[in-house]
Scaffold this active site. Structure first.
Site, short mmCIF file in Angstrom:
data_model
loop_
_atom_site.label_atom_id
_atom_site.label_comp_id
_atom_site.label_asym_id
_atom_site.label_seq_id
_atom_site.Cartn_x
_atom_site.Cartn_y
_atom_site.Cartn_z
N TYR A 72 0.83 -1.20 0.00
CA TYR A 72 0.00 0.00 0.00
C TYR A 72 0.87 1.26 0.00
O TYR A 72 0.47 2.29 -0.52
CB TYR A 72 -0.94 0.00 1.22
CG TYR A 72 -1.96 1.11 1.13
CD1 TYR A 72 -3.08 0.98 0.30
CD2 TYR A 72 -1.80 2.30 1.85
CE1 TYR A 72 -4.00 2.00 0.18
CE2 TYR A 72 -2.73 3.33 1.74
CZ TYR A 72 -3.83 3.17 0.90
OH TYR A 72 -4.74 4.19 0.79
N THR A 125 -9.21 18.65 -24.72
CA THR A 125 -10.53 18.52 -24.06
C THR A 125 -10.45 18.42 -22.54
O THR A 125 -10.99 19.26 -21.82
CB THR A 125 -11.26 17.27 -24.62
OG1 THR A 125 -10.37 16.14 -24.50
CG2 THR A 125 -11.61 17.46 -26.09
N LYS A 258 0.23 6.99 -23.65
CA LYS A 258 0.76 7.27 -25.00
C LYS A 258 2.27 6.97 -25.00
O LYS A 258 2.68 5.84 -25.16
CB LYS A 258 0.48 8.73 -25.40
CG LYS A 258 -0.97 9.00 -25.80
CD LYS A 258 -1.85 9.19 -24.62
CE LYS A 258 -3.16 9.85 -24.94
NZ LYS A 258 -4.01 9.97 -23.72
N ARG A 382 -12.81 14.99 -34.35
CA ARG A 382 -12.13 16.04 -33.60
C ARG A 382 -12.50 17.35 -34.29
O ARG A 382 -11.78 17.91 -35.07
CB ARG A 382 -10.61 15.85 -33.60
CG ARG A 382 -10.16 14.65 -32.76
CD ARG A 382 -9.96 14.93 -31.28
NE ARG A 382 -11.06 14.69 -30.40
CZ ARG A 382 -10.95 14.31 -29.13
NH1 ARG A 382 -9.79 14.05 -28.59
NH2 ARG A 382 -12.00 14.21 -28.36
N PHE A 448 -18.56 14.79 -26.59
CA PHE A 448 -18.21 13.87 -27.68
C PHE A 448 -18.18 12.42 -27.26
O PHE A 448 -18.42 11.52 -28.06
CB PHE A 448 -16.84 14.27 -28.29
CG PHE A 448 -15.73 14.31 -27.28
CD1 PHE A 448 -15.52 15.45 -26.53
CD2 PHE A 448 -14.91 13.21 -27.08
CE1 PHE A 448 -14.51 15.49 -25.58
CE2 PHE A 448 -13.89 13.25 -26.15
CZ PHE A 448 -13.70 14.39 -25.39
#
Ligand code: F0G
Length: 456
Positions: A72, A125, A258, A382, A448
């Site tokens: 933890y 966004t 990414k 987009r 979106f």
């Protein structure tokens, strides 16, 4: 045939994907309200919705999962992650988060007060939403060229220093806690920022006591473009370029999904011990202990390993080349795309593809639906839907109305790229027959993701 840079890896595990009929896809898109976000993954052949969390991990990353320390507090994998961030990015402190927006939430809460302005090189966004939720106003200071899909400026993500200075003059530096610089700029088409510009932004910001935070989500792709395009960098390694880029920032938010080559995770990094301390206070409320944030120990290990793999030249050279292959194939056939071709995706210009459809009838949304119907390829709008509404409730009308073909890292082959290109080229031959959409359900924020539409 077009020449290509072949894969610097071989395939050890395969995942079958669905081959569907047009009738099945028609049913699926209607069920999804013409919103590709609402399609089931099982109904998709090639999924180019996003490059986020869709990477294939390496055998070394999978092996790393087995040495996850699920304590933890004080997990050993946290220290491995911290070392990787210090080594590759150069920041002293790191707070793991469940993904990029978790880091944006914490940073926005720490630095933004109601009435503040946050300049940035085009909005993203989730980033803008967190700024607004904390009472800030986003101000776009990207160069004008970025809003023109046909302009081939090599560093179309650059900050316009005159626009930045004009904002300082207008609202006062005291009302600008930081500038958020995205490297690369997703919504401009995956466009990079030059080293020269990053340096100049840092100088101007420092002069006025304004901090600089990078949205480092696709920073390795940015480093590749600097190596390729900026004088003086062709002989430098990707790692050295990345480290220099980061030296012009006070910290960064990162979506590890990414350029850290993992399926989940992110972090907030910085050099300032006071900001770090406040981040550790907030992370326990929104994410978890400062030594795991929103992540499992094993996922921190995979991210630590991914951070190193991402700066390997052969990896990033292949990645950018594969995206470029798809883009050039489309451009050769006359399909209007954003130029230059960006790092993570090819963006089709829907205003030019469907000139007969007015922007408030959602041409990019319609194009994404048609690409799915054509070949089972999922892409993302987009444009006006993603841009949302201003505080008065009117649509933002972004200049760019795009469909993004986002390429996951290390997942698809060149044969898949050919299927995608052929589908869009075929659709382009019959583009005149299409009409727009009307929105029949609209959620109040980030519409979106879940809005629904019906053909006119
Ligand atoms: N910043 C940029 C430039 C992004 O592209 C994203 C995510 C985020 C921040 C937020 O990170 O998803 O980990 O919370 N972009 C994804 C996309 C969703 O498809 O472009 P996250």
């Amino acid at each position: 045939m077009r020449k290509y840079v072949a894969e610097p890896y071989k395939i050890k595990v395969v995942e079958p994907i669905a081959i569907t009929t047009r009738e099945q896809r028609q049913e699926a898109i209607e069920r999804a309200g013409y919103n590709t976000f609402l399609l089931n993954s099982d109904d998709i052949y090639i999924d180019l919705l996003t490059d986020s969390g869709t990477s294939a991990m390496s055998d070394a990353q999978w092996a790393g999962l087995m040495i996850g320390d699920e304590a933890y507090a004080g997990s050993r994998n946290f220290y491995r992650l911290q070392d990787a961030v210090r080594d590759v990015y150069g920041f002293k402190y790191v707070v793991p988060t469940h993904q990029g927006r978790g880091a944006e939430n914490i940073l926005s809460q720490i630095l933004i007060k109601p009435g503040h302005y946050i300049p940035g090189n085009m909005y993203f966004t989730t980033t803008r939403t967190h700024q607004e939720l904390n009472g800030g106003t986003f101000v776009d200071v990207i160069i004008d060229e970025a809003h023109d899909s046909q302009n081939d400026h090599p560093f179309k993500g650059n900050v316009d220093l005159d626009k930045f200075q004009a904002l300082i003059d207008k609202v006062g530096a005291d009302n600008i806690p930081y500038i958020c610089v995205a490297v690369t700029v997703n919504l401009a088409g995956g466009q990079p920022v030059s080293m020269e510009n990053l340096k100049a932004v840092k100088e101007l910001a420092s002069k006025h006591g304004i901090k600089v935070f990078f949205d480092a989500t696709r920073c390795v792709e940015n480093a590749y473009f600097i190596k390729e395009r900026e004088p003086g960098y062709s002989d430098k390694s990707i790692a050295a370029i990345l480290k220099e880029m980061m030296s012009y920032a006070d910290g960064c938010t990162m979506s590890g999904k990414k350029d850290c080559l993992v399926n989940i995770g992110g972090f907030l990094a910085m050099n300032d011990p006071d900001i770090y301390q406040r981040a550790t206070q907030l992370v326990v409320v929104y994410e978890g202990m400062p030594s795991y944030g929103g992540m499992a120990g094993r996922d921190m290990e995979a991210m630590a390993r991914g951070i190193y793999e991402a700066v390997d030249y052969d990896y990033i050279h292949h990645r950018i080349s594969q995206v470029r292959y798809l883009g050039e194939k489309l451009a050769d056939a006359g399909v209007p795309i954003v130029k230059p071709i960006g790092g993570h995706a090819v963006f089709v210009d829907a205003k030019k593809f469907f000139p007969q459809i007015p922007q408030d009838q959602f041409p990019a949304q319609m194009l994404a639906a048609q690409i799915y119907l054509q070949a089972g390829v999922r892409t993302m709008e987009r444009g006006i839907v993603s841009a949302g509404r201003d505080p008065k409730g009117n649509h933002y009308y972004p200049k760019l109305e795009l469909v993004r073909l986002t390429i996951p890292r290390r997942v698809y082959t060149y044969a898949h790229m050919d299927v995608v290109a052929d589908a869009i080229i075929d659709l382009y031959q019959e583009k005149d027959k299409f009409k727009g959409l009307e929105m029949v359900y609209e959620p109040p924020v980030l519409r979106f993701f879940t809005a629904r539409f019906r053909p006119l």
